[in-house]
Design a protein around this motif. Structure first.
Motif, PDB file in Angstrom:
ATOM      1  N   THR A 636      60.181 -34.082  22.595  1.00 32.04           N
ATOM      2  CA  THR A 636      59.888 -33.031  23.569  1.00 32.04           C
ATOM      3  C   THR A 636      60.561 -33.430  24.871  1.00 32.04           C
ATOM      4  O   THR A 636      60.620 -34.613  25.201  1.00 32.04           O
ATOM      5  N   PRO A 637      61.079 -32.474  25.630  1.00 34.28           N
ATOM      6  CA  PRO A 637      61.739 -32.846  26.886  1.00 34.28           C
ATOM      7  C   PRO A 637      60.780 -33.226  28.008  1.00 34.28           C
ATOM      8  O   PRO A 637      61.173 -33.889  28.963  1.00 34.28           O
ATOM      9  N   GLY A 638      59.540 -32.788  27.913  1.00 34.81           N
ATOM     10  CA  GLY A 638      58.575 -33.101  28.962  1.00 34.81           C
ATOM     11  C   GLY A 638      57.169 -32.760  28.515  1.00 34.81           C
ATOM     12  O   GLY A 638      56.962 -32.176  27.435  1.00 34.81           O
ATOM     13  N   MET A 639      56.213 -33.116  29.353  1.00 38.04           N
ATOM     14  CA  MET A 639      54.816 -32.882  28.972  1.00 38.04           C
ATOM     15  C   MET A 639      53.893 -33.056  30.168  1.00 38.04           C
ATOM     16  O   MET A 639      54.258 -33.659  31.178  1.00 38.04           O
ATOM     17  N   TYR A 660      66.329 -31.107  28.063  1.00 39.73           N
ATOM     18  CA  TYR A 660      66.949 -32.422  27.946  1.00 39.73           C
ATOM     19  C   TYR A 660      68.142 -32.582  28.880  1.00 39.73           C
ATOM     20  O   TYR A 660      68.567 -33.694  29.160  1.00 39.73           O
ATOM     21  N   GLY A 661      68.690 -31.497  29.359  1.00 38.85           N
ATOM     22  CA  GLY A 661      69.806 -31.578  30.294  1.00 38.85           C
ATOM     23  C   GLY A 661      69.304 -31.694  31.713  1.00 38.85           C
ATOM     24  O   GLY A 661      68.147 -32.065  31.976  1.00 38.85           O
ATOM     25  N   VAL A 662      70.171 -31.389  32.657  1.00 38.39           N
ATOM     26  CA  VAL A 662      69.775 -31.377  34.060  1.00 38.39           C
ATOM     27  C   VAL A 662      68.889 -30.162  34.281  1.00 38.39           C
ATOM     28  O   VAL A 662      69.330 -29.023  34.137  1.00 38.39           O
ATOM     29  N   SER A 663      67.668 -30.392  34.622  1.00 37.25           N
ATOM     30  CA  SER A 663      66.711 -29.290  34.763  1.00 37.25           C
ATOM     31  C   SER A 663      65.569 -29.760  35.647  1.00 37.25           C
ATOM     32  O   SER A 663      65.445 -30.950  35.936  1.00 37.25           O
ATOM     33  N   PRO A 664      64.716 -28.842  36.075  1.00 38.38           N
ATOM     34  CA  PRO A 664      63.584 -29.252  36.922  1.00 38.38           C
ATOM     35  C   PRO A 664      62.683 -30.261  36.218  1.00 38.38           C
ATOM     36  O   PRO A 664      62.529 -30.241  34.994  1.00 38.38           O
ATOM     37  N   MET A 665      62.088 -31.125  37.028  1.00 35.07           N
ATOM     38  CA  MET A 665      61.096 -32.057  36.497  1.00 35.07           C
ATOM     39  C   MET A 665      59.792 -31.313  36.266  1.00 35.07           C
ATOM     40  O   MET A 665      59.455 -30.370  36.990  1.00 35.07           O
ATOM     41  N   GLY A 843      58.730 -21.950  37.515  1.00 33.47           N
ATOM     42  CA  GLY A 843      57.533 -22.759  37.295  1.00 33.47           C
ATOM     43  C   GLY A 843      57.065 -22.757  35.862  1.00 33.47           C
ATOM     44  O   GLY A 843      55.952 -23.216  35.577  1.00 33.47           O
ATOM     45  N   ILE A 844      57.897 -22.252  34.943  1.00 37.42           N
ATOM     46  CA  ILE A 844      57.502 -22.129  33.536  1.00 37.42           C
ATOM     47  C   ILE A 844      58.497 -22.902  32.677  1.00 37.42           C
ATOM     48  O   ILE A 844      59.709 -22.700  32.771  1.00 37.42           O
ATOM     49  N   ALA A 845      57.985 -23.783  31.862  1.00 33.73           N
ATOM     50  CA  ALA A 845      58.869 -24.558  30.987  1.00 33.73           C
ATOM     51  C   ALA A 845      59.416 -23.658  29.887  1.00 33.73           C
ATOM     52  O   ALA A 845      58.664 -22.879  29.281  1.00 33.73           O
ATOM     53  N   PRO A 846      60.717 -23.725  29.582  1.00 34.41           N
ATOM     54  CA  PRO A 846      61.278 -22.923  28.482  1.00 34.41           C
ATOM     55  C   PRO A 846      60.738 -23.424  27.148  1.00 34.41           C
ATOM     56  O   PRO A 846      60.496 -24.617  26.967  1.00 34.41           O
ATOM     57  N   THR A 847      60.536 -22.491  26.225  1.00 36.40           N
ATOM     58  CA  THR A 847      59.924 -22.854  24.955  1.00 36.40           C
ATOM     59  C   THR A 847      60.946 -23.049  23.840  1.00 36.40           C
ATOM     60  O   THR A 847      60.823 -23.967  23.031  1.00 36.40           O
ATOM     61  N   GLU A 848      61.957 -22.203  23.787  1.00 35.17           N
ATOM     62  CA  GLU A 848      62.923 -22.316  22.679  1.00 35.17           C
ATOM     63  C   GLU A 848      64.166 -21.503  23.025  1.00 35.17           C
ATOM     64  O   GLU A 848      64.103 -20.526  23.771  1.00 35.17           O
TER      65      GLU A 848
END
Length: 1004
Positions: A636-639, A660-665, A843-848
């Motif tokens: 998973t890229p984050g949690m 997994y790339g350059v993206s918001p924390m 403010g929303i993590a992408p899902t797929e």
């Protein structure tokens, strides 16, 4: 030898044997008292004042068995005269001044034989290394001290900052202050100190005092004494000598003694009644040492502008004789202008010694001081007995401090030891007990009925407000509002029901805490035009500038602007904690000392350190390694991970990035598609409401619930079987496949790229489904074949059906039901269906990255295809949330339907739904809730109790609560990014391994 001579000899020997035994017994008592140092001072001094002399005589009983006496006498008898004089000097040392300064200190040790060092600015490891070096070069072990009134950080970087005395003055639980003293003492000992130059005993009766103020416990002598005694007990329990200061009383002055000589104009009667009171109380409990201030006190010293630190009447007649103090006596720093302006170096040292001080602190010129003292001795200005009195007293204290067996300070892990997690644990307790509510008009505190509230926050002041605002937003939707123009500001505030004003000043004792004119005008304007709560993160004296409190409904004094002070203040505002503090000083005629209102504590989630709820923080720290393993392994890229226990969040962290790339924390506020957690966050609690109202029961059949199932093979399925996944239903059907062509493209019969009549069900960007397809889904479920054998089979159909039932029953959509019945009252403002309608995509993590149906990045659109075809609102999926909001719902379940004092459904209803009705048949499920595994594999670590409950989600989510351990655990991730293929997160047991760490961390 004659019989008479034998009898005399026998009596003589017997006399010395009895005397020796008595003294030995006394010394054993003294040795025992080393372990309870709060009582050291009255017995450590065996010298008495001979009132007929200007010096002192020694009355040391004969004791052949006293290790202390042997050591003290041996050291003293082997000292040169200059070495004895050197013991009187305690020199300022720094660990941040470099080699020249260090060499200068070494020179004083080697050549002047100084007795001790008071360290000022620097760092702990540097100070420890210097201490080891200096001790190795000193013939007689050195006293080492620090000004550490609010912890070592008063002087040293990389150390912990505790609340100031003024903050402690609001606390009513003296055990907490003693506990603080214990921790401060343990840290001082770890750093190789023998003295903490505190506590401050000054009674701050003058709000304009420029140097005491926040350093005082307050303006009431009883309050000051109680807190000083408690802090002293804690310090001396750790064999750290406490130093009461600044005698005879620095509380009512308007001059900084570092810059000039302050005057105290009280009569001696007033001083004895007020200023001396804390000293008498401290002496009763064994205060080790006193620091004498540089003050002009005409009622105690007839000579004009004569500093009290060099006054024989103040030091000897009053402190020693009248008050009976027998411990060590320090001057205040002799470099301070209040002293150095009066007399030159050397002269001031001599006068201080002649006045009766034992240790001359921070002398400006040690060689000159020793030379001046030696000359005075030659001129018979003091005797050998006077010198012996102080030097032997110093040596005794060195013995009691263990310096006769000095061991070098271990520097490995020093910084970590000084910043142990238990510091935060105590810090939470201290601020929770200090916060003081001075106004609570119409019960505005705590804020309740969140569904009816619209809350704004306005900042005043120049310091950080991050922790306060972030914590406020964990409880409700709070909007930050700002505008330099007051009319424009009010135009914005008109839409809000409540305005919270935070007054934030730098958390520095040396910076101004006062409101300026513009800030006062702004506060007054807001208060007069709005329902206002004001939180003051500054010295309470800041309120002296506020002339009218009538417009303020709620007033909270938080005392300091520290991170934890801000956090617990937000808790108080919403009721996670109750106000307990009392004001330590008066604010004009508006608020008096000991004012403080109690507020209501609601059963909502609060925040604390793990140790305060019986959890080991070091074990919880192992969670990070598991999170890193998941991210590094591209599971998973984050949690987000949250742990709460006993109603307190003790671990809330975000790991990794959106992708997994350059993206918001990932942040605590990041929203995730929680997938099947929707079942227990949205659909199930609404079903429990219907059950509570007896609109449905465990035996209600599917045919009775929905007409579409009448005359089907599903009509007799009981509600209990349906929600226990024991109804023989299929797991799921890929409804979307019937609406796309062989290449995965949407068929025109079902979709439009823009909204049109009858095509308003938004599935994703530029994709709208025909509105009647919901009926098709329900018909497919009704027509589907039941499984041939009755056994546990997890099925999404259950909650698709339940959504249909609830919407038919209430006439409202499920998202509306959930929002009004639960999300808004809970303050779950990050929990919702279709978040893009209210929140930014950022403010929303992408899902797929969907390559099979919607052919786009899914960010803010539900991943589950069936829920997407329901316009994002599914009974089985569709909710987006963050860990804090999920934890609120889990805590509501843990409290059996009650949260924030509101009973959402009955305890019986919760118990009925949390029952495993078919465990005997091998089905672990409760009614809607998942339960721990019955066999080898399942949703938990295998360590949760059988009364525990929760759910997991396809996108890599988990929410679990355990009534037996009072644990809530939330794990949210987007393990489906970039695609939902191999579920490595599940295969590697990441969620379960973290849960196992949580249970391992439970201490009691």
């Amino acid at each position: 030898m004659k019989n008479k001579d034998i009898r005399i000899l026998f009596l003589y020997v017997l006399f010395f044997f009895v005397a020796s035994c008595a003294t030995q017994k006394k010394d054993k008592a003294i040795v025992k008292l080393i372990h309870t140092p709060t009582t050291i001072a009255p017995v450590v001094e065996d010298f008495v004042i001979d009132n007929s002399l200007d010096d002192v005589t020694i009355q040391e009983p004969i004791n052949l068995f006293s290790d202390r006496k042997i050591w003290v006498d041996s050291v003293y008898n082997n000292m040169t005269f200059d070495e004895k004089l050197g013991q009187l000097f305690m020199v300022a040392a720094y660990s941040n001044k470099g080699t020249p300064h260090n060499y200068a200190i070494e020179s004083l040790i080697a050549n002047q034989k100084i007795g001790g060092l008071i360290f000022f600015q620097g760092g702990p490891v540097r100070q420890a290394n210097l201490t080891n070096n200096y001790q190795s070069k000193s013939k007689i072990p050195l006293f080492i001290g620090n000004d550490a009134e609010w912890g070592l950080s008063m002087r040293l970087d990389s150390t912990y900052t505790y609340p100031w005395n003024m903050t402690l003055g609001a606390i009513q639980d003296m055990k907490l202050i003693e506990k603080l003293g214990n921790q401060m003492g343990a840290q001082s000992k770890r750093l190789g100190l023998q003295f903490n130059f505190g506590p401050v005993l000054d009674i701050n009766t003058n709000p304009k005092n420029p140097i005491i103020g926040f350093r005082s416990f307050g303006e009431d002598k009883y309050n000051v004494a109680k807190r000083a005694v408690a802090l002293m007990k804690g310090l001396q329990n750790q064999n750290i000598f406490a130093t009461g200061k600044h005698f005879p009383g620095h509380g009512d002055t308007e001059t900084d003694s570092h810059k000039g000589l302050p005057t105290v104009n009280f009569s001696k009667e007033r001083l004895e009644d007020v200023e001396f009171y804390p000293y008498r109380e401290m002496f009763k409990h064994g205060l080790s040492s006193v620091m004498v201030a540089h003050l002009n006190v005409p009622s105690l010293e007839s000579r004009s502008n004569y500093p009290s630190s060099i006054s024989y009447n103040v030091v000897t007649n009053i402190l020693k004789k009248e008050l009976g103090f027998k411990g060590l006596i320090f001057t205040d720093a002799l470099n301070m202008k209040a002293a150095s302006n009066y007399k030159k170096p050397g002269e001031i040292d001599l006068d201080a010694f002649l006045a009766g001080n034992d240790i001359l602190l921070f002398p400006e010129d040690v060689p000159l001081g020793i030379q001046t003292l030696a000359k005075a001795y030659e001129e018979n200005l003091f005797t050998e007995k006077r010198l012996e009195y102080s030097v032997k007293k110093i040596l005794k204290y060195k013995y009691f401090a263990g310096l006769n067996k000095f061991k070098p300070i271990e520097t490995n892990n020093l910084v970590a030891d000084l910043n142990d997690a238990k510091n935060d644990a105590l810090q939470y307790e201290l601020y929770e007990n200090a916060l003081t509510v001075l106004k609570n008009q119409e019960g505005i505190l705590p804020i309740q009925n969140l569904e009816k509230q619209k809350i704004a926050y306005v900042k005043i002041g120049d310091a950080s407000n991050t922790s306060f605002v972030n914590t406020l937003k964990k409880y409700a939707e709070v909007t930050e509002v700002s505008d330099s123009n007051l009319d424009s500001l009010q135009s914005k505030l008109n839409q809000y029901t409540t305005v919270i004003v935070g007054y934030h000043k730098l958390d520095s004792p040396w910076k101004s805490y006062r409101f300026d004119g513009n800030q006062l005008a702004k506060l007054d304007f807001i208060a007069k035009n709005n329902k206002t709560i004001v939180a003051v993160f500054a010295n309470p004296y800041a309120l002296l500038d506020v002339k009218d409190f009538s417009g303020i409904e709620g007033l909270v004094v938080s005392y300091q602007n520290s991170t934890i002070a801000q956090e617990v203040t937000a808790e108080l505002v919403f009721g996670a904690i109750a106000a307990k503090g009392k004001l330590p000083v008066s604010i004009n005629e508006d608020f008096k000392t000991n004012d403080g209102l109690a507020t209501t504590k609601l059963n909502i989630l609060g925040f604390t350190a793990p140790g305060n709820v019986g959890m080991n923080p070091k074990i919880l720290d192992k969670i990070e390694a598991v999170a890193k393993k998941a991210i590094d392994g591209k599971m998973t890229p984050g949690m987000q991970i949250l742990v709460a226990r006993k109603g307190k969040v003790i671990y809330q962290k975000a790991f990794g990035n959106f992708t997994y790339g350059v993206s918001p924390m990932v942040a605590d506020t990041t929203m995730y598609d929680v997938a099947s957690l929707t079942k227990i966050l949205s659909t199930l609690p609404n079903a429990m409401l219907a059950y509570d109202k007896k609109q449905i029961n465990m035996e209600t059949t599917l045919g009775e619930m929905l007409p579409i199932f009448k005359s089907t093979d599903k009509q007799d399925i009981p509600f209990k079987d349906l929600l226990s996944h024991y109804a023989r239903l299929k797991a799921w059907v890929p409804f979307y496949k019937a609406t796309i062509d062989s290449k995965g493209n949407p068929l025109s019969a079902y979709y439009r790229k823009t909204t049109e009549e009858n095509f308003t069900t938004k599935v994703a960007d530029d994709l709208f489904l025909r509105n009647d397809y919901h009926d098709t889904i329900m018909k497919i479920i009704a027509d589907s074949k039941l499984m041939p054998v009755k056994k546990y089979r997890y099925s999404d159909f259950t909650f698709i059906i339940l959504k249909e039932y609830l919407e038919k029953l209430t006439g409202e959509s499920l998202d509306s039901l959930s929002r009004n019945n639960f999300f808004k009252p809970l303050g779950a403002n990050y929990t919702m269906y279709n978040p893009l309608q209210r929140k930014s995509k950022n403010g929303i993590a992408p899902t797929e990255i969907d390559t099979y149906y919607r052919h786009q990045l899914l960010q803010g659109y539900v991943h589950d295809m069936g829920a997407a075809m329901e316009g994002g609102v599914g009974g089985h999926a569709g909710v987006f949330s963050n860990s804090m909001d999920v934890a609120k719902m889990m805590q509501l379940f843990l409290q059996k339907g009650n949260y924030g004092g509101h009973q959402y459904f009955s305890e019986k209803t919760f118990d009925d739904f949390n029952t495993c009705y078919f465990c005997a048949e091998g089905n672990r499920r409760g009614v809607g809730f998942d339960k721990p595994q019955l066999g080898a594999s399942g949703p938990t670590c295998g360590c949760a109790s059988m009364t525990s409950f929760g759910h997991t989600g396809f996108t890599g989510t988990m929410a679990w609560a355990d009534p037996e351990t009072e644990i809530v655990y939330v794990f949210l991730s987007n393990r489906t990014y970039p695609d939902a293929g191999a579920n490595k997160l599940s295969r590697e047991n990441i969620r379960e391994d973290i849960q196992e760490i949580i249970y391992e961390a439970i201490q009691y």
